[in-house]
Design a protein around this motif. Structure first.
Motif, PDB file in Angstrom:
ATOM      1  N   MET A   1       0.777  -1.263  -0.109  1.00  0.00           N
ATOM      2  CA  MET A   1       0.080   0.054   0.022  1.00  0.00           C
ATOM      3  C   MET A   1       0.803   1.260   0.082  1.00  0.00           C
ATOM      4  N   LEU A   2       0.232   2.178  -0.460  1.00  0.00           N
ATOM      5  CA  LEU A   2       0.927   3.588  -0.439  1.00  0.00           C
ATOM      6  C   LEU A   2       0.340   4.354   0.952  1.00  0.00           C
ATOM      7  N   ALA A   3       0.907   4.816   1.787  1.00  0.00           N
ATOM      8  CA  ALA A   3       0.657   5.235   2.886  1.00  0.00           C
ATOM      9  C   ALA A   3       0.704   6.870   2.844  1.00  0.00           C
ATOM     10  N   ASP A   4       0.109   7.834   3.440  1.00  0.00           N
ATOM     11  CA  ASP A   4       0.095   9.327   3.261  1.00  0.00           C
ATOM     12  C   ASP A   4       0.125   9.827   4.794  1.00  0.00           C
ATOM     13  N   PRO A   5       1.374   9.993   5.462  1.00  0.00           N
ATOM     14  CA  PRO A   5       1.486  10.660   6.726  1.00  0.00           C
ATOM     15  C   PRO A   5       0.645  11.796   7.021  1.00  0.00           C
ATOM     16  N   GLY A   6       0.230  12.616   5.849  1.00  0.00           N
ATOM     17  CA  GLY A   6      -0.205  13.934   5.911  1.00  0.00           C
ATOM     18  C   GLY A   6      -1.844  13.739   5.786  1.00  0.00           C
ATOM     19  N   GLY A   7      -2.431  12.624   5.543  1.00  0.00           N
ATOM     20  CA  GLY A   7      -3.736  12.244   5.289  1.00  0.00           C
ATOM     21  C   GLY A   7      -4.390  13.250   4.449  1.00  0.00           C
ATOM     22  N   VAL A   8      -3.872  13.652   3.172  1.00  0.00           N
ATOM     23  CA  VAL A   8      -4.721  14.438   2.543  1.00  0.00           C
ATOM     24  C   VAL A   8      -4.871  13.707   0.999  1.00  0.00           C
ATOM     25  N   PHE A   9      -4.135  12.384   0.843  1.00  0.00           N
ATOM     26  CA  PHE A   9      -4.089  11.795  -0.365  1.00  0.00           C
ATOM     27  C   PHE A   9      -5.289  10.986  -0.561  1.00  0.00           C
ATOM     28  N   THR A  10      -6.509  11.395  -0.579  1.00  0.00           N
ATOM     29  CA  THR A  10      -7.579  10.712  -0.334  1.00  0.00           C
ATOM     30  C   THR A  10      -8.970  11.435  -0.858  1.00  0.00           C
ATOM     31  N   ASP A  11     -10.017  10.856  -0.971  1.00  0.00           N
ATOM     32  CA  ASP A  11     -11.498  11.378  -1.371  1.00  0.00           C
ATOM     33  C   ASP A  11     -12.302  10.700  -0.108  1.00  0.00           C
ATOM     34  N   ARG A  12     -11.566   9.854   0.815  1.00  0.00           N
ATOM     35  CA  ARG A  12     -12.525   9.140   1.665  1.00  0.00           C
ATOM     36  C   ARG A  12     -11.834   9.090   2.732  1.00  0.00           C
TER      37      ARG A  12
ATOM     38  N   PRO B   1      -3.341  10.573  23.751  1.00  0.00           N
ATOM     39  CA  PRO B   1      -2.316  11.129  24.725  1.00  0.00           C
ATOM     40  C   PRO B   1      -0.920  11.082  24.022  1.00  0.00           C
ATOM     41  N   ALA B   2      -0.245  12.135  24.227  1.00  0.00           N
ATOM     42  CA  ALA B   2       1.171  12.439  23.577  1.00  0.00           C
ATOM     43  C   ALA B   2       2.009  11.410  23.782  1.00  0.00           C
ATOM     44  N   ALA B   3       2.054  10.808  24.841  1.00  0.00           N
ATOM     45  CA  ALA B   3       2.695   9.562  25.147  1.00  0.00           C
ATOM     46  C   ALA B   3       2.613   8.342  24.203  1.00  0.00           C
ATOM     47  N   GLN B   4       1.287   8.082  23.856  1.00  0.00           N
ATOM     48  CA  GLN B   4       0.791   6.989  23.161  1.00  0.00           C
ATOM     49  C   GLN B   4       0.938   7.284  21.673  1.00  0.00           C
ATOM     50  N   GLN B   5       0.802   8.460  21.273  1.00  0.00           N
ATOM     51  CA  GLN B   5       0.368   8.972  20.002  1.00  0.00           C
ATOM     52  C   GLN B   5       1.660   8.388  18.868  1.00  0.00           C
ATOM     53  N   ALA B   6       1.240   8.019  17.847  1.00  0.00           N
ATOM     54  CA  ALA B   6       2.264   7.324  16.876  1.00  0.00           C
ATOM     55  C   ALA B   6       1.840   8.211  15.369  1.00  0.00           C
ATOM     56  N   PRO B   7       2.776   7.969  14.480  1.00  0.00           N
ATOM     57  CA  PRO B   7       2.433   8.707  13.283  1.00  0.00           C
ATOM     58  C   PRO B   7       0.965   8.064  12.664  1.00  0.00           C
ATOM     59  N   SER B   8       0.578   9.117  12.312  1.00  0.00           N
ATOM     60  CA  SER B   8      -1.117   8.555  11.733  1.00  0.00           C
ATOM     61  C   SER B   8      -1.028   7.781  10.535  1.00  0.00           C
ATOM     62  N   GLY B   9      -0.085   8.004   9.530  1.00  0.00           N
ATOM     63  CA  GLY B   9       0.380   7.309   8.238  1.00  0.00           C
ATOM     64  C   GLY B   9      -0.985   6.825   7.571  1.00  0.00           C
ATOM     65  N   GLN B  10      -1.742   7.831   7.064  1.00  0.00           N
ATOM     66  CA  GLN B  10      -2.910   7.414   6.230  1.00  0.00           C
ATOM     67  C   GLN B  10      -2.705   6.972   5.133  1.00  0.00           C
ATOM     68  N   GLN B  11      -3.310   5.792   4.606  1.00  0.00           N
ATOM     69  CA  GLN B  11      -3.204   5.236   3.642  1.00  0.00           C
ATOM     70  C   GLN B  11      -3.639   5.789   2.201  1.00  0.00           C
ATOM     71  N   GLY B  12      -2.963   5.959   1.193  1.00  0.00           N
ATOM     72  CA  GLY B  12      -3.411   6.753   0.322  1.00  0.00           C
ATOM     73  C   GLY B  12      -3.509   6.254  -1.117  1.00  0.00           C
ATOM     74  N   SER B  13      -4.420   6.504  -2.080  1.00  0.00           N
ATOM     75  CA  SER B  13      -4.640   5.908  -3.132  1.00  0.00           C
ATOM     76  C   SER B  13      -5.515   6.820  -4.026  1.00  0.00           C
TER      77      SER B  13
END
Length: 504
Positions: A271-282, A455-467
């Motif tokens: 898969m292609l993942a988009d950390p910014g979360g904008v490469f999407t329509d859904r 919470p900041a201590a648990q937060q990980a990169p969101s890595g939104q999946q893109g297509s």
């Protein structure tokens, strides 16, 4: 002897690479870019890289970039027919039905090249007899549903700059078709680029003619196209040659440099993942709408079920993508008009030899969840959050919301609907610890569906999946789990499974 192909973004400096990749992502996710669409300033940002992008789109994906000072349009070459591309044709969030799609084609066909403007009254006079010659379609301005469909079509064309209102009002005409009128300027250049099929549709005897290339013509190019068009590509869905291309390191390097996205390789697919979360329509997971939020909650419940030691899921074969395509083509061909096709110009699919056993992907299996269990899970969500949390559209319709959620997750290649329930595809388990839809209690005591940060201590990169997932749209997903870099493998060099995402 041909010279070797230059790498992606070969003439782009390191300092400018981010700007170039942003332009690439914009072209992939917007079906048409004009001075006003998607917003002012975007056209100039994209035109800066038009020459470099045209070369890379052609060499990497086989796509054609049409770029002028007034608009930019990417003409895709389809390898498979994709039902999710229907999202391009929508108005105010509502997808076009068959009537609106037919009206759109007839309206575009009504514009004569010699005319630079047209009144709504003249357009209706030309359009009405054309629609009335088609059995089951027709147009009568006295029928509210017909008039509303035409209003949506004209609004869609105005949104893309194909028509520009210079006088009058469409709303006025909608209220009073006898006295209301509007005058539109026609942009014939935009009208021309809106629809670029592989072959003239009036000469097709099968919808298979909308696909540009046979599956085995260029496995590497086909692999790249599948990755930018679909949220996830499973090895079991493609031919062995394409699966080998998906595993090749050069493919990852080209696509990562070209798009700026992250390539995740797993045992089941890529898969292609988009950390910014904008490469999407859904958008998913995230704030989104009630369907998107409910989808995240349902996936969490499905993951709990599959991880329950007392529950032994029944694995079933996942229907082959080739069979899905054959069924879709057959449904489309059943409604294909035969009148008016010139036999000498007609295109028909060739009689292909059946694939050999070596060319047939090994069937995958996935756990099956019954429809009754999904209904129980949905009921539990309504009990937990309250019906009012699912907006007025779904408050009294939990089964309708479940259908919408299944369709949404199917478009994202996370669930596969089958008779009696769904198959849970591997990438769905990336969301076992999803935090995109959590309950909070308002001042009135009502539970609500909202998106809260971890919470900041648990937060990980969101890595939104893109297509990009459409001619201008995309099918994107997010991950609440940990996201790695491209080409993820275990410590022993073995590929990590989607289902092992949380154990890494």
């Amino acid at each position: 002897m041909t010279s070797p192909r230059a790498g992606a973004a070969a003439g782009v400096s390191v300092a400018d690479l981010g700007s170039y990749q942003q332009a690439v992502r914009r072209v992939l996710t917007c079906d048409l870019i004009t001075k006003e669409r998607p917003r002012p300033g975007v056209l100039d940002q994209v035109l800066r890289w038009a020459d470099e992008m045209a070369r890379d789109f052609r060499e990497l994906l086989g796509y054609t970039l049409i770029a002028t000072t007034h608009h930019v349009r990417l003409v895709r070459h389809l390898d498979v027919l994709d039902e999710t591309q229907r999202s391009i044709f929508s108005r105010k969030g509502k997808p076009f039905d068959r009537r609106r799609l037919a009206y759109l084609c007839l309206v575009l066909g009504s514009f004569q090249r010699s005319r630079i403007e047209i009144s709504l009254a003249d357009l209706v006079r030309i359009f009405t007899p054309l629609a009335n010659t088609i059995d089951g379609l027709g147009f009568d301005p006295a029928i509210g549903s017909h008039k509303a469909a035409l209003v949506d079509v004209l609004g869609w064309l105005v949104d893309r700059g194909a028509l520009r209102l210079s006088d009058g009002s469409l709303e006025w005409w909608a209220r009073d078709t006898e006295r209301g009128d509007a005058l539109y300027d026609i942009d014939h250049d935009i009208c021309t680029v809106l629809f670029k099929p592989a072959r003239p549709v009036q000469h097709l005897t099968s919808a298979a003619g909308l696909v540009h290339e046979p599956p085995h013509s260029n496995p590497a190019r086909r692999a790249r196209r599948l990755l930018v068009e679909f949220p996830v590509v499973y090895y079991a869905d493609v031919e062995p040659q394409v699966a080998d291309a998906l595993r090749a390191p050069g493919l990852a390097e080209d696509l990562v440099r070209f798009t700026g996205l992250v390539l995740e390789q797993r045992a089941e697919g890529v898969m292609l993942a988009d950390p910014g979360g904008v490469f999407t329509d859904r958008p998913f997971p995230g704030r989104g709408n009630a369907v998107s939020r409910a989808a995240g909650l349902l996936l969490a419940k499905i993951a709990d079920l599959l991880e329950d030691p007392e529950h032994v899921p029944e694995p079933l074969p996942v229907p082959a993508l080739a069979d899905d395509q054959a069924g879709l083509v057959a449904r489309m061909d059943a409604g294909l008009p035969r009148d008016g096709i010139v036999a000498q110009l007609a295109w028909s699919p060739s009689e292909a030899e059946p694939p050999s056993p070596d060319d047939r992907p090994a069937p995958a299996q996935a756990p099956f969840v019954e429809r009754s269990r999904l209904q129980t899970m949905t009921t539990e969500l309504y009990d937990e959050f309250g019906a009012a949390s699912f907006t007025t559209s779904w408050q009294q319709d939990p089964r309708g919301l479940l259908d919408a959620v299944i369709g949404f997750l199917s478009d994202l290649t996370l669930l596969r609907p089958v008779p009696g329930g769904v198959l849970v595809l591997p990438a769905a388990l990336r969301y076992r610890n999803i935090r995109a839809a959590l309950p909070t209690r308002s001042s009135g005591g009502q539970m609500a569906l909202v998106a809260l940060p971890e919470p900041a201590a648990q937060q990980a990169p969101s890595g939104q999946q893109g297509s990009s997932g459409q001619q201008g749209s995309s099918g994107q997903q997010g991950s609440s789990g940990r996201q790695g870099s491209s080409g993820q493998h275990g410590s022993s060099g073995q590929e990590v499974s989607f289902t092992q995402e949380e154990e890494r």
